[in-house]
Design a protein around this motif. Structure first.
Motif, PDB file in Angstrom:
ATOM      1  N   GLN A 117      32.467  -6.596  16.457  1.00 32.40           N
ATOM      2  CA  GLN A 117      31.302  -7.337  17.648  1.00 32.40           C
ATOM      3  C   GLN A 117      30.683  -8.787  17.102  1.00 32.40           C
ATOM      4  OE1 GLN A 117      27.500  -4.266  18.043  1.00 32.40           O
ATOM      5  NE2 GLN A 117      29.159  -2.989  18.156  1.00 32.40           N
ATOM      6  N   GLN A 141      24.626  -4.600  20.684  1.00 36.58           N
ATOM      7  CA  GLN A 141      23.849  -3.449  20.557  1.00 36.58           C
ATOM      8  C   GLN A 141      22.564  -2.986  21.036  1.00 36.58           C
ATOM      9  OE1 GLN A 141      26.087  -0.948  17.882  1.00 36.58           O
ATOM     10  NE2 GLN A 141      25.034  -2.068  16.180  1.00 36.58           N
ATOM     11  N   SER A 171      22.221  -0.009  19.874  1.00 32.96           N
ATOM     12  CA  SER A 171      21.834   1.052  18.958  1.00 32.96           C
ATOM     13  C   SER A 171      20.560   0.604  17.918  1.00 32.96           C
ATOM     14  CB  SER A 171      22.893   1.708  18.369  1.00 32.96           C
ATOM     15  OG  SER A 171      24.446   1.511  19.566  1.00 32.96           O
ATOM     16  N   GLN A 213      17.812   2.347  18.324  1.00 29.99           N
ATOM     17  CA  GLN A 213      17.441   4.265  17.394  1.00 29.99           C
ATOM     18  C   GLN A 213      16.849   4.122  16.506  1.00 29.99           C
ATOM     19  OE1 GLN A 213      20.888   6.159  15.946  1.00 29.99           O
ATOM     20  NE2 GLN A 213      22.097   5.187  18.311  1.00 29.99           N
ATOM     21  N   ARG A 239      27.650 -10.650  23.368  1.00 26.79           N
ATOM     22  CA  ARG A 239      28.821 -10.924  22.455  1.00 26.79           C
ATOM     23  C   ARG A 239      29.566 -12.130  22.010  1.00 26.79           C
ATOM     24  NH1 ARG A 239      30.778  -4.837  21.269  1.00 26.79           N
ATOM     25  NH2 ARG A 239      29.258  -3.789  21.404  1.00 26.79           N
ATOM     26  N   GLN A 280      23.721  -2.131  28.150  1.00 30.11           N
ATOM     27  CA  GLN A 280      24.274  -0.326  27.549  1.00 30.11           C
ATOM     28  C   GLN A 280      22.829   0.119  28.083  1.00 30.11           C
ATOM     29  OE1 GLN A 280      24.803  -0.726  23.457  1.00 30.11           O
ATOM     30  NE2 GLN A 280      27.166  -1.176  24.299  1.00 30.11           N
ATOM     31  N   GLU A 336      21.597   3.655  25.476  1.00 29.94           N
ATOM     32  CA  GLU A 336      21.920   4.346  24.456  1.00 29.94           C
ATOM     33  C   GLU A 336      20.501   6.161  23.850  1.00 29.94           C
ATOM     34  OE1 GLU A 336      23.236   2.180  21.840  1.00 29.94           O
ATOM     35  OE2 GLU A 336      22.780   4.186  20.305  1.00 29.94           O
ATOM     36  N   GLY A 337      21.480   6.715  23.781  1.00 31.20           N
ATOM     37  CA  GLY A 337      20.323   8.101  23.849  1.00 31.20           C
ATOM     38  C   GLY A 337      20.602   7.902  22.213  1.00 31.20           C
ATOM     39  N   PHE A 379      32.729   4.771  14.496  1.00 35.96           N
ATOM     40  CA  PHE A 379      31.414   4.080  14.764  1.00 35.96           C
ATOM     41  C   PHE A 379      30.576   3.984  13.010  1.00 35.96           C
ATOM     42  CE2 PHE A 379      31.790   4.825  19.111  1.00 35.96           C
ATOM     43  CZ  PHE A 379      32.460   4.097  19.188  1.00 35.96           C
ATOM     44  N   PHE A 383      27.591   4.632  12.310  1.00 38.14           N
ATOM     45  CA  PHE A 383      26.492   4.383  12.219  1.00 38.14           C
ATOM     46  C   PHE A 383      26.654   6.519  13.120  1.00 38.14           C
ATOM     47  CE2 PHE A 383      26.973   3.274  17.048  1.00 38.14           C
ATOM     48  CZ  PHE A 383      27.774   2.137  16.631  1.00 38.14           C
ATOM     49  N   GLY A 430      31.266   5.616  23.346  1.00 37.58           N
ATOM     50  CA  GLY A 430      30.958   6.060  22.646  1.00 37.58           C
ATOM     51  C   GLY A 430      29.988   6.999  21.946  1.00 37.58           C
ATOM     52  N   ALA A 431      29.983   8.134  20.589  1.00 39.94           N
ATOM     53  CA  ALA A 431      28.656   8.803  20.546  1.00 39.94           C
ATOM     54  C   ALA A 431      29.531   9.612  19.623  1.00 39.94           C
ATOM     55  CB  ALA A 431      29.499   9.680  21.720  1.00 39.94           C
ATOM     56  N   GLY A 432      28.607  10.594  18.633  1.00 44.38           N
ATOM     57  CA  GLY A 432      29.047  11.326  17.425  1.00 44.38           C
ATOM     58  C   GLY A 432      27.912  11.472  16.952  1.00 44.38           C
ATOM     59  N   ALA A 466      23.964  10.348  19.020  1.00 45.80           N
ATOM     60  CA  ALA A 466      23.727   9.324  19.515  1.00 45.80           C
ATOM     61  C   ALA A 466      25.400   9.040  20.827  1.00 45.80           C
ATOM     62  CB  ALA A 466      23.075   8.471  18.591  1.00 45.80           C
ATOM     63  N   PHE A 467      25.003   8.542  21.447  1.00 41.80           N
ATOM     64  CA  PHE A 467      25.877   7.723  22.477  1.00 41.80           C
ATOM     65  C   PHE A 467      25.393   6.154  22.850  1.00 41.80           C
ATOM     66  CE2 PHE A 467      23.186  10.758  24.578  1.00 41.80           C
ATOM     67  CZ  PHE A 467      22.663   9.899  25.628  1.00 41.80           C
ATOM     68  N   GLY A 468      26.566   5.791  23.309  1.00 39.28           N
ATOM     69  CA  GLY A 468      25.911   4.486  24.020  1.00 39.28           C
ATOM     70  C   GLY A 468      27.257   3.649  25.272  1.00 39.28           C
TER      71      GLY A 468
HETATM   72  N1  DAH Z   1      26.717   0.801  19.962  1.00 41.53           N
HETATM   73  C1  DAH Z   1      27.972   0.552  20.261  1.00 41.53           C
HETATM   74  C2  DAH Z   1      29.198  -0.027  20.967  1.00 41.53           C
HETATM   75  O1  DAH Z   1      28.128  -0.983  21.407  1.00 41.53           O
HETATM   76  C3  DAH Z   1      28.275   2.023  21.478  1.00 41.53           C
HETATM   77  C4  DAH Z   1      27.230   3.438  20.781  1.00 41.53           C
HETATM   78  C5  DAH Z   1      28.851   4.438  19.841  1.00 41.53           C
HETATM   79  C6  DAH Z   1      26.834   4.179  20.825  1.00 41.53           C
HETATM   80  C7  DAH Z   1      28.126   5.273  19.110  1.00 41.53           C
HETATM   81  C8  DAH Z   1      26.601   5.444  19.856  1.00 41.53           C
HETATM   82  C9  DAH Z   1      27.137   5.830  19.337  1.00 41.53           C
HETATM   83  O2  DAH Z   1      24.609   5.685  19.687  1.00 41.53           O
HETATM   84  O3  DAH Z   1      26.914   7.126  18.363  1.00 41.53           O
HETATM   85  O4  DAH Z   1      30.444  -0.473  20.994  1.00 41.53           O
END
Ligand code: DAH
Length: 344
Positions: free
Chosen positions: A156, A170, A172, A175, A198, A212, A214-215, A252, A254, A286-288, A309-311
């Motif tokens: 990034q 982002q 994130s 979070q 960016r 974005q 975010e979750g 990712f 995180f 993206g997530a995890g 989390a996901f974004g």
């Molecule tokens: N922050 C990431 C991005 O900008 C997207 C993302 C990926 C957010 C995975 C998340 C995550 O919370 O778990 O590419």
């Protein structure tokens, strides 16, 4: 003298009968009734009359004056009425003319998509969180398991303001800010929509500023299956009940494990088309599972708590949902583009 008076009356009435406009009427009023007019002059000569003649002539003089005045007043009333009439018709408002419609504003298509996504998650018990766009390096990277010189920072390209402050790349960092605010309490269930920045060359699919969502969910016993179920529910509400998801392993810093999530292409339903480049799938987020280091930085014991989390990029979702081919449409404020979304 009486004859002179009667002759004067005749003359005046004749002239008045010829009057054609206000100006002429004014002139005649001065001519016959004015201080230098013949009537005044005759009346002035009354002193020379005998005591018997004076009242007789006086009466005739008054009659003559009265007759002239009457005609002048009648004419004057005509002119005044005509003038009023002319003014009224000049000032008429045509109430049958079509009005000028006031231009109505509408919610921007991006905000519509954000609202829609918010509604879906609010329906699942989430609350909406926010964070600053000018962010500390700590929240944007460090606390997300991206220490200085971590190679993944290159993913990034960032706008730095000072060594420690940057435009967030982002959503994130929200979070970590949310975890700090929650101070160890659970569950945490938030989504966070917002702008991110960016260093990028703008083209049809890239923008140096974009949006974005975010979750983040943290609680005891949160598992990958919770993430999968949540995302499936989400995409089916957003794109339609037939939509499927596919998780691919990814990286990712995180999250561990990390995935990239694809949905079946809304354009072709999965059979392959121009939009999905014949694959039938579209990557949307993206997530995890939240990395233990991130939980710890946020004040949650990774032995006790887990989370996912996901974004996702909102422009990308909006572009897929509404078949928009160029991300720059969202920011160039061309009304012809924006008006297409007024009725959504
Ligand atoms: N922050 C990431 C991005 O900008 C997207 C993302 C990926 C957010 C995975 C998340 C995550 O919370 O778990 O590419």
């Amino acid at each position: 003298m009486k004859e002179r008076l009667l002759a004067l009356k005749e003359e005046a009435l004749q002239e008045l009968a010829q009057v054609a406009n206000q100006q002429q009427l004014n002139d005649l009023r001065i001519k016959y009734l004015g201080k230098k007019g013949p009537l005044t002059e005759i009346l002035r000569g009354m002193g020379a009359l005998s005591a018997e003649e004076r009242p007789v002539i006086g009466q005739v003089a008054n009659e003559v004056r009265g007759a002239i005045e009457e005609v002048i007043e009648a004419k004057q009333a005509e002119y005044t009425a005509a003038e009023t009439e002319a003014r009224l018709s000049a000032e008429t408002i045509d109430v049958t003319l079509p009005g000028r419609p006031a231009a109505r504003g509408a919610v921007h298509p991006l905000n519509k998509v954000i609202q829609e996504i918010e509604d879906i998650f609010i329906g699942m018990g989430y609350t909406v969180a926010e964070g600053p766009e000018v962010e500390q390096d700590y929240y944007n990277f460090e606390a997300l398991n991206l220490p200085k010189n971590h190679p993944a920072r290159d993913m990034q390209d960032s706008f730095y303001i000072t060594e420690e402050i940057l435009m967030r790349t982002q959503t994130s960092p929200v979070q970590v800010r949310t975890m700090e605010k929650m101070n160890g309490r659970a569950p945490v269930k938030i989504i966070c929509p917002g702008k991110v920045y960016r260093r990028d060359d703008d083209d049809a699919t890239h923008s140096h500023m974009f949006t974005q969502i975010e979750g983040l969910v943290i609680d005891r016993n949160i598992r990958m299956s919770d993430l999968k179920g949540t995302l499936l529910q989400f995409v089916q509400e957003l794109f339609g009940s037939g939509t499927q998801i596919r998780l691919r392993p990814s990286f990712f810093p995180f999250t561990e494990p990390s995935v990239e999530v694809d949905v079946t292409c809304a354009m072709c339903g999965g059979s392959g088309c121009r939009v999905c480049k014949q694959t039938g799938w579209l990557e949307i987020l993206g997530a995890g599972m939240v990395h233990p280091n991130v939980l710890e930085k946020g004040g949650y014991d990774p032995q006790e708590f887990t989370g996912f989390a996901f974004g996702m990029g909102v422009e990308r979702v909006a572009m897929l949902k509404y078949d928009i081919e160029d991300i720059r449409h969202f920011y160039t404020n061309d009304l012809r583009f924006l008006k297409q979304f007024v009725h959504l």
